[in-house]
Write a protein that holds these residues in place. Structure first.
Motif, short mmCIF file in Angstrom:
data_model
loop_
_atom_site.label_atom_id
_atom_site.label_comp_id
_atom_site.label_asym_id
_atom_site.label_seq_id
_atom_site.Cartn_x
_atom_site.Cartn_y
_atom_site.Cartn_z
N ILE A 111 0.84 -1.20 0.00
CA ILE A 111 0.00 0.00 0.00
C ILE A 111 0.88 1.26 0.00
N CYS A 112 1.88 1.27 0.86
CA CYS A 112 2.76 2.45 0.96
C CYS A 112 3.57 2.68 -0.30
N ILE A 113 4.01 1.61 -0.95
CA ILE A 113 4.75 1.75 -2.20
C ILE A 113 3.88 2.43 -3.25
N ALA A 114 2.64 1.97 -3.37
CA ALA A 114 1.73 2.56 -4.36
C ALA A 114 1.51 4.05 -4.07
N VAL A 115 1.28 4.39 -2.82
CA VAL A 115 1.07 5.79 -2.45
C VAL A 115 2.33 6.61 -2.71
N SER A 116 3.49 6.08 -2.32
CA SER A 116 4.76 6.80 -2.53
C SER A 116 5.04 7.04 -4.00
N ILE A 117 4.78 6.02 -4.81
CA ILE A 117 5.01 6.17 -6.26
C ILE A 117 4.08 7.22 -6.85
N LEU A 118 2.82 7.17 -6.46
CA LEU A 118 1.87 8.15 -6.99
C LEU A 118 2.20 9.58 -6.56
N ILE A 119 2.59 9.75 -5.31
CA ILE A 119 2.99 11.09 -4.84
C ILE A 119 4.26 11.54 -5.56
N SER A 120 5.24 10.64 -5.69
CA SER A 120 6.48 10.98 -6.38
C SER A 120 6.22 11.35 -7.84
N PHE A 121 5.30 10.62 -8.47
CA PHE A 121 4.96 10.94 -9.86
C PHE A 121 4.28 12.31 -9.93
N ALA A 122 3.39 12.58 -8.98
CA ALA A 122 2.70 13.87 -8.98
C ALA A 122 3.70 15.03 -8.83
N LEU A 123 4.78 14.79 -8.08
CA LEU A 123 5.78 15.84 -7.86
C LEU A 123 6.79 15.95 -8.99
N THR A 124 7.14 14.81 -9.60
CA THR A 124 8.20 14.83 -10.62
C THR A 124 7.68 14.75 -12.05
N GLY A 125 6.53 14.10 -12.22
CA GLY A 125 6.00 13.90 -13.57
C GLY A 125 6.75 12.83 -14.35
N GLN A 126 7.62 12.07 -13.67
CA GLN A 126 8.43 11.05 -14.34
C GLN A 126 8.25 9.72 -13.63
N TRP A 127 7.75 8.72 -14.38
CA TRP A 127 7.48 7.42 -13.79
C TRP A 127 8.74 6.72 -13.31
N ASP A 128 9.84 6.82 -14.06
CA ASP A 128 11.06 6.10 -13.65
C ASP A 128 11.59 6.61 -12.32
N ILE A 129 11.59 7.91 -12.14
CA ILE A 129 12.04 8.48 -10.87
C ILE A 129 11.05 8.14 -9.76
N ALA A 130 9.77 8.23 -10.05
CA ALA A 130 8.74 7.93 -9.05
C ALA A 130 8.84 6.48 -8.57
N ILE A 131 9.05 5.56 -9.49
CA ILE A 131 9.18 4.15 -9.13
C ILE A 131 10.44 3.92 -8.30
N ALA A 132 11.53 4.56 -8.67
CA ALA A 132 12.78 4.42 -7.92
C ALA A 132 12.61 4.95 -6.49
N ILE A 133 12.05 6.12 -6.34
CA ILE A 133 11.84 6.71 -5.02
C ILE A 133 10.92 5.81 -4.19
N GLY A 134 9.79 5.43 -4.75
CA GLY A 134 8.82 4.61 -4.03
C GLY A 134 9.38 3.27 -3.62
N THR A 135 10.16 2.65 -4.47
CA THR A 135 10.70 1.33 -4.17
C THR A 135 11.79 1.40 -3.10
N VAL A 136 12.77 2.24 -3.29
CA VAL A 136 13.89 2.31 -2.34
C VAL A 136 13.40 2.73 -0.95
N TYR A 137 12.61 3.76 -0.89
CA TYR A 137 12.10 4.24 0.39
C TYR A 137 11.32 3.14 1.12
N ASN A 138 10.48 2.45 0.40
CA ASN A 138 9.62 1.48 1.04
C ASN A 138 10.30 0.17 1.39
#
Length: 70
Positions: free
Chosen positions: A21-48
């Motif tokens: 659940i947290c990974i999905a939320v982190s990725i979506l928030i990261s995407f909303a802030l960066t507009g880039q899926w690759d960065i959003a996925i990296a941030i969401g995955t590593v953090y979680n």
């Protein structure tokens, strides 16, 4: 009266399901802030992954704390 404790497997499964659940939320928030899926996925995955490991140990420590149990 017996005190119920969680098994390590239960703590691991709880950590994993919560982190999904947290990974999905982190990725979506990261995407909303960066507009880039690759960065959003990296941030969401590593953090979680890191916080999932920390949560497991947090749960195990709280299993030995008697405060707040009846």
């Amino acid at each position: 009266m017996s005190v119920m404790k969680e098994t390590r497997k239960r703590s691991i499964l709880k950590s994993i399901t919560w982190r999904v659940i947290c990974i999905a939320v982190s990725i979506l928030i990261s995407f909303a802030l960066t507009g880039q899926w690759d960065i959003a996925i990296a941030i969401g995955t590593v953090y979680n992954v890191i916080t999932m490991i920390l949560y497991y140990f947090h749960e195990r420590i709280w299993n030995v704390v008697k405060w707040g149990r009846i």
